[in-house]
Design a protein around this motif. Structure first.
Motif, mmCIF file in Angstrom:
data_model
loop_
_atom_site.group_PDB
_atom_site.id
_atom_site.type_symbol
_atom_site.label_atom_id
_atom_site.label_comp_id
_atom_site.label_asym_id
_atom_site.label_seq_id
_atom_site.Cartn_x
_atom_site.Cartn_y
_atom_site.Cartn_z
ATOM 1 N N MET A 1 1.201 4.941 16.217
ATOM 2 C CA MET A 1 1.334 3.935 15.157
ATOM 3 C C MET A 1 2.779 3.455 15.018
ATOM 4 S SD MET A 1 -1.223 5.372 12.149
ATOM 5 C CE MET A 1 -0.539 7.026 12.117
ATOM 6 N N ASP A 2 3.610 3.685 16.053
ATOM 7 C CA ASP A 2 5.034 3.308 16.045
ATOM 8 C C ASP A 2 5.809 4.072 14.981
ATOM 9 O OD1 ASP A 2 4.625 1.495 18.101
ATOM 10 O OD2 ASP A 2 4.161 -0.139 16.716
ATOM 11 N N ARG B 1 -3.453 -1.124 13.146
ATOM 12 C CA ARG B 1 -2.190 -1.393 12.463
ATOM 13 C C ARG B 1 -2.465 -2.356 11.301
ATOM 14 N NH1 ARG B 1 -0.939 -0.401 17.671
ATOM 15 N NH2 ARG B 1 0.850 0.959 18.105
ATOM 16 N N ALA C 1 2.327 -0.148 7.542
ATOM 17 C CA ALA C 1 1.463 -0.648 8.607
ATOM 18 C C ALA C 1 0.945 0.545 9.400
ATOM 19 C CB ALA C 1 2.222 -1.614 9.517
ATOM 20 N N GLY C 2 -0.376 0.715 9.479
ATOM 21 C CA GLY C 2 -0.917 1.847 10.215
ATOM 22 C C GLY C 2 -2.414 1.915 10.123
ATOM 23 N N ASP C 3 -2.964 3.026 10.576
ATOM 24 C CA ASP C 3 -4.399 3.279 10.597
ATOM 25 C C ASP C 3 -4.701 4.304 9.506
ATOM 26 O OD1 ASP C 3 -6.994 4.269 11.174
ATOM 27 O OD2 ASP C 3 -6.796 3.588 13.247
#
Length: 462
Positions: free
Chosen positions: A437-438, A308, A347-349
């Motif tokens: 990742m929500d 994240r 926000a993440g990968d």
């Protein structure tokens, strides 16, 4: 522990509670009725004592007993509904007994009254006394009525009525709860039987009846939907297992045949090289499918971790689109980035976002309509609390009956199944990565003019 039906369980317990409650009510009512009856009859007895005292009053110093007194007493007993055990005594001054009716013998009177015959000497009996006053206002004697407490409170008709009333209430209450419990237990029994059939692998269950109760209707409706859904999933499972077996078996068979042809010298030279190249491509496809299975299993088991990080979505998506365009080997296929100039933080990968977007681009490419120039657009838009990466194309679209199934594992549409070899895990795996990742991955729209997918990611910079 021995089980029992809901009908027996609630009926017996309700009946027990009802009977206990009615017994308490009946006891309280009986005590109240007895006390009320006793008070009422004591007042009537007092009135009778006053009437007799007026009848035996005289001008002298002693009461005068009229000859009609016996008939009067019998008549008043019947009129006031008094017991035949009521004993009337008239005494003069000094407690001299002047009159006693035939209800009790002299010996019984002496045993139940005090020496002056004015008060009860037995706790089971009560007395009501009224003075006999002459015209001069002097007390010349007393009229005493002696009666047992049991006779005063004896009310056979009222007791029978109370018993009938309570019995009727108990029967009516039991019948009510019985009918309600039976009505409630019937759909539950049907659902239980249907669940038993489902557990045995029979999904074509039938739950008949119309239920006016909302909760029962929702229970039956939800179970019907669940059974239909399980049947659908079971059909898909069988179909997809067959498809999966076919998709894995085909490249293995092809590779085996090609290598066998080269080994047995069926082909040689340049043709043998072509056979080996084809075998390598088939092996690559097989490796890709096995890799998809392993990735899906790892993510479903929770073994794949996602980062994240704070990312610039504008630059990231632009780089992904550029790399994908480069990999098309000069084909007439290109994705057009429609991105804002400003940085959009998410926000993440980055690696997982690239996997998802590349999968969406590949799907858009596979949806090409022959004779129609393919156009793929990739954009960014801000949403409340997040950012969406939107991938749209002008391909053939997804049939309406398949739109709700595109994220199901191993599902492959009829059109794609005939054109592209795969396992049907791409969108399933992509959505699982997005959720990890929500975020989320959803099908926005699809028609004959094209399809739009949206990857939602949490906004960065928070």
């Amino acid at each position: 522990m021995k089980s029992t039906s809901i009908l027996s369980y609630w009926t017996y317990r309700y009946l027990l509670i009802l009977c206990v409650g009615l017994v308490l009510v009946a006891t309280a009512a009986a005590v109240w009725v007895r006390q009320t009856t006793m008070d009422s009859r004591m007042r009537m007895t007092g009135l009778l004592a006053q009437e007799i005292a007026e009848r035996v009053s005289s001008e002298g110093s002693s009461p005068v007993i009229p000859e009609s007194l016996d008939a009067l007493i019998e008549k008043r007993k019947r009129f006031f509904n008094l017991s035949d055990e009521l004993c009337v005594t008239i005494t003069g001054n000094g407690g001299v007994l002047l009159y006693a009716d035939r209800a009790m013998s002299p010996g019984e009177l002496r045993s139940r009254l005090t020496e002056d015959l004015s008060e009860s000497a037995d706790d089971d009996y009560v007395t009501v006394s009224s003075p006999v006053v002459n015209k001069a206002g002097a007390t010349i004697g007393h009229v005493t009525l002696l009666q047992s407490k049991k006779a005063l409170t004896f009310i056979p008709n009222e007791n029978r009525l109370l018993a009938v009333l309570l019995t009727g209430l108990a029967a009516l209450g039991w019948l009510t709860i019985y009918l309600l419990s039976r009505k409630l237990s019937r759909p539950i029994r049907q659902v239980a039987e249907a669940a038993r059939q489902v557990s045995q692998g029979r999904y074509d269950v039938r739950l008949e009846g119309e239920w006016r109760e909302r909760e029962i209707g929702e229970l039956v409706g939800s179970f019907k939907h669940m059974a239909a859904r399980l049947k659908q999933l079971e059909d898909w499972r069988a179909l997809m297992l067959a498809g999966l077996t076919h998709e894995l078996k085909t490249p293995v068979t092809s590779v085996k045949g090609l290598i066998h042809a080269v080994r047995e010298r069926v082909v040689d030279g340049q043709e043998a090289d072509e056979f080996l190249d084809i075998a390598l491509k088939e092996t690559g496809r097989l490796q890709s499918m096995v890799s998809d299975l392993l990735d899906y299993n790892a993510l479903a088991s929770g073994f794949v971790k996602v980062r994240r990080d704070e990312l610039n979505a504008t630059a990231l998506v632009a780089e992904i689109v550029h790399q994908w365009n480069v990999m098309q080997d000069g084909e007439e296929t290109a994705a057009v980035p429609e991105l804002p100039e400003a940085n959009v933080p998410v926000a993440g990968d980055a690696l997982r976002i690239q996997q998802i977007v590349v999968n969406l681009l590949n799907n858009a490419k596979d949806a090409r309509v022959p004779g129609r120039p393919l156009r793929i657009a990739v954009g960014l838009r801000r949403e409340a609390g997040g950012v969406e990466v939107v991938v749209s194309d002008n391909g053939q679209g997804i049939p309406e009956e398949e739109r709700g199934l595109v994220f199901e594992r191993f599902f492959r549409g009829e059109r794609k199944r005939d054109k592209v070899r795969g396992l049907g895990l791409g969108l399933t795996f992509s959505r699982m990565l997005a959720c990890a990742m929500d975020g989320d991955l959803r099908l926005v729209s699809s028609s004959a003019e094209g399809t739009v997918f949206a990857l939602r990611l949490p906004a960065g910079g928070r």
